[in-house]
Design a protein around this motif. Structure first.
Motif, PDB file in Angstrom:
ATOM      1  N   ASN A  92      -8.446  -0.751 -10.209  1.00 22.58           N
ATOM      2  CA  ASN A  92      -8.430  -1.757  -9.149  1.00 22.58           C
ATOM      3  C   ASN A  92      -7.926  -3.069  -9.734  1.00 22.58           C
ATOM      4  O   ASN A  92      -8.683  -3.827 -10.341  1.00 22.58           O
ATOM      5  N   HIS A  93      -6.642  -3.292  -9.601  1.00 27.43           N
ATOM      6  CA  HIS A  93      -6.021  -4.500 -10.153  1.00 27.43           C
ATOM      7  C   HIS A  93      -4.782  -4.808  -9.329  1.00 27.43           C
ATOM      8  O   HIS A  93      -4.067  -3.890  -8.887  1.00 27.43           O
ATOM      9  N   PHE A 120      -3.350   5.704  -1.616  1.00 28.26           N
ATOM     10  CA  PHE A 120      -4.069   5.895  -0.365  1.00 28.26           C
ATOM     11  C   PHE A 120      -4.567   7.322  -0.167  1.00 28.26           C
ATOM     12  O   PHE A 120      -5.663   7.554   0.327  1.00 28.26           O
ATOM     13  N   THR A 128       3.787   0.766 -12.258  1.00 29.62           N
ATOM     14  CA  THR A 128       3.768   2.020 -11.514  1.00 29.62           C
ATOM     15  C   THR A 128       3.938   3.204 -12.447  1.00 29.62           C
ATOM     16  O   THR A 128       4.069   3.062 -13.663  1.00 29.62           O
ATOM     17  N   SER A 151      -1.460   0.732  -5.380  1.00 29.74           N
ATOM     18  CA  SER A 151      -2.628   1.312  -4.713  1.00 29.74           C
ATOM     19  C   SER A 151      -2.302   2.710  -4.199  1.00 29.74           C
ATOM     20  O   SER A 151      -1.242   2.940  -3.608  1.00 29.74           O
ATOM     21  N   ALA A 174      -5.608   5.729  -8.955  1.00 30.92           N
ATOM     22  CA  ALA A 174      -6.675   5.489  -7.982  1.00 30.92           C
ATOM     23  C   ALA A 174      -7.934   4.967  -8.651  1.00 30.92           C
ATOM     24  O   ALA A 174      -8.755   4.299  -8.002  1.00 30.92           O
ATOM     25  N   MET A 180       1.041   6.295  -1.205  1.00 33.22           N
ATOM     26  CA  MET A 180       0.723   5.012  -1.838  1.00 33.22           C
ATOM     27  C   MET A 180       1.279   3.869  -1.006  1.00 33.22           C
ATOM     28  O   MET A 180       1.992   4.098  -0.011  1.00 33.22           O
ATOM     29  N   GLU A 181       0.941   2.657  -1.412  1.00 33.73           N
ATOM     30  CA  GLU A 181       1.415   1.487  -0.680  1.00 33.73           C
ATOM     31  C   GLU A 181       2.925   1.341  -0.833  1.00 33.73           C
ATOM     32  O   GLU A 181       3.502   1.657  -1.874  1.00 33.73           O
TER      33      GLU A 181
END
Length: 467
Positions: free
Chosen positions: A86-87, A94, A170, A92, A83, A107-108
């Motif tokens: 930012n890349h 949530f 990941t 991502s 979290a 997560m996404e």
């Protein structure tokens, strides 16, 4: 929603099932993946009405209470580490909720396959795709390292490629931030033996260079189809990581010097992230042609998946470029071996027409491409890479010759040793025979002496006898 504090160690993980609600908001649909520490579910956010992925921590039965606390803390650490980044090449996060006494990471949802699955199903990847994947992961690692986060488990199974071609790093479950306290647990190794850095395998201090070693091992596996140090079992594999050089690279081509630099045993001998990015970008520009710019090779650039039309188009373009470059920059390769170096069948047809006395004229496309490659060669863009490749080839030949000499000398010393043993046995046998013969003669002489002393004297031996 913020995670609630875990006041006690969670109970052994019950079995989750589809349609189960998590945090009174997320509905589990189906399991899409599982690992040693968790299961990933395709879920639906009932509040925002969108599909998401939820990672559930799975604690095996019989794990001690303290061990369960460590596993849950690692899950929360993964969420915090991801979290904070930012890349586009980082998944991502949530939300994190706590339900049934353990955390769940929301997560996404990615429609993607890991590099490990691609290697297993489709085989090794082309060099160009591996270079683009390396640039994307380097961008994610650069963002993580600047934030003080070490991934510590970069491997093909943790690098995903989505259907549109996005590369995503990941599983930050083994990540370590400066403000985190060390997590230690008996019997748990943070990282995969095939891709762990030597300094980590030896229990020594580590840093960003360790992630680069793991990335080099992952890119090696992607282009060669196998890990560089796999020996079957974890102990022998980690011994090879620490002591042995990587296995010979057969498909890496111009990527081989970069991988060799990332797989150096000592962290100070490895290329840093910036130099690795520069070398991969230059290699990608050379393979793509002079019309490609640096903006087209930025980290996070999409990679075409196998089977798609964009993938087939990229492979076709790459093969054309390889044929042209191989004709111009590989004059020393015998023609009978050029098929493995990327030389097209057109080259064979051209040589056959020359033997028949009718030389085929190059097409306008070939003439333009050859002129472009010649200009690149004259400008010195590829001379340095060729010298490095030649130097590496010379080193490999010298090492191979040295191994042959050692084997020859060892066998010669073995033969000399056997000859010496045989000679010693023969001399010992002769010496024993001589000793036995001498003993026999002395024994015979000792037996005859009393008979001569008591025998009847002859006529001529008495001084007073009758004449």
């Amino acid at each position: 929603m913020l995670p609630t504090a875990l006041g006690h160690a969670p109970d052994p993980t019950p079995t989750s099932s589809p349609s189960q609600m998590v945090g009174q908001r997320y509905s589990l649909r189906e399991a899409v993946g599982s690992g040693g520490m968790g299961t990933v579910w395709r879920s639906h956010d009932e509040l925002l009405r969108r599909d998401v992925a939820i990672k559930e921590v799975v604690i095996p039965p019989g794990v001690p209470s303290k061990e369960r606390e460590l596993l849950c803390e690692r899950m929360l650490r993964e969420a915090r580490a991801a979290a904070a980044l930012n890349h586009p090449a980082v998944v991502s996060i949530f939300d994190v909720v706590t339900d049934l006494g353990r955390p769940w990471i929301v997560m996404e949802l990615l429609d993607a396959r890991s590099i490990a699955d691609i290697i297993k199903d489709d085989g090794p990847l082309p060099v160009r795709d591996v270079v683009e994947i390396g640039l994307a992961v380097l961008g994610a690692l650069d963002t993580a390292h600047n934030a003080g986060v070490l991934h510590r488990d970069v491997k093909p199974g943790n690098i995903l490629i989505t259907t549109p071609g996005r590369v995503v790093l990941t599983d930050f479950g083994a990540a370590r931030s400066p403000n985190d306290t060390p997590l230690t647990s008996t019997g748990l190794l943070l990282g995969s033996p095939q891709y762990i850095a030597p300094e980590r395998a030896r229990g020594r201090p580590f840093g960003p260079a360790s992630d680069l070693f793991s990335l080099g091992s992952s890119l090696y596996a992607a282009v060669e189809g196998r890990p560089p140090f796999d020996r079957g079992d974890p102990m022998n594999t980690m011994t090879a990581v620490v002591c042995d050089p990587p296995d010979d690279m057969l498909r890496a081509g111009a990527l081989a010097p970069i991988l060799a630099s990332l797989l150096a045993k000592a962290p100070e001998d490895r290329w840093d992230l910036q130099r690795t990015q520069a070398e991969l970008t230059a290699l990608l520009s050379e393979n793509s042609g002079a019309h490609n710019t640096a903006s087209e090779t930025a980290p996070g650039k999409a990679v075409a998946l196998r089977g798609s039309s964009s993938y087939r188009e990229a492979v076709s373009k790459e093969r054309v470029n390889q044929r042209i470059v191989a004709r111009d920059v590989s004059p020393g390769v015998p023609r009978r071996h050029r098929a493995s170096s990327g030389v097209s069948d057109a080259g064979s047809r051209r040589s056959a027409s020359v033997r028949r006395g009718t030389r085929r004229q190059p097409t306008q496309f070939e003439q333009t491409s050859i002129t472009s490659v010649s200009e690149q060669t004259n400008s010195g863009n590829t001379s340095g890479r060729h010298r490095r490749i030649a130097a590496n080839a010379a080193e490999r030949r010298a090492a191979k010759q040295e191994r042959r000499d050692r084997t020859r000398n060892s066998s010669w010393r073995h033969r000399e040793h056997k000859s010496g043993v045989r000679l010693w046995l023969v001399l010992t046998a002769l010496l024993l025979a001589l000793v036995g013969a001498a003993f026999a003669v002395n024994y015979a002489s000792a037996s005859d002496a009393p008979t001569a002393a008591t025998g009847t004297p002859t006529t001529g031996t008495t001084a007073t006898g009758t004449p």
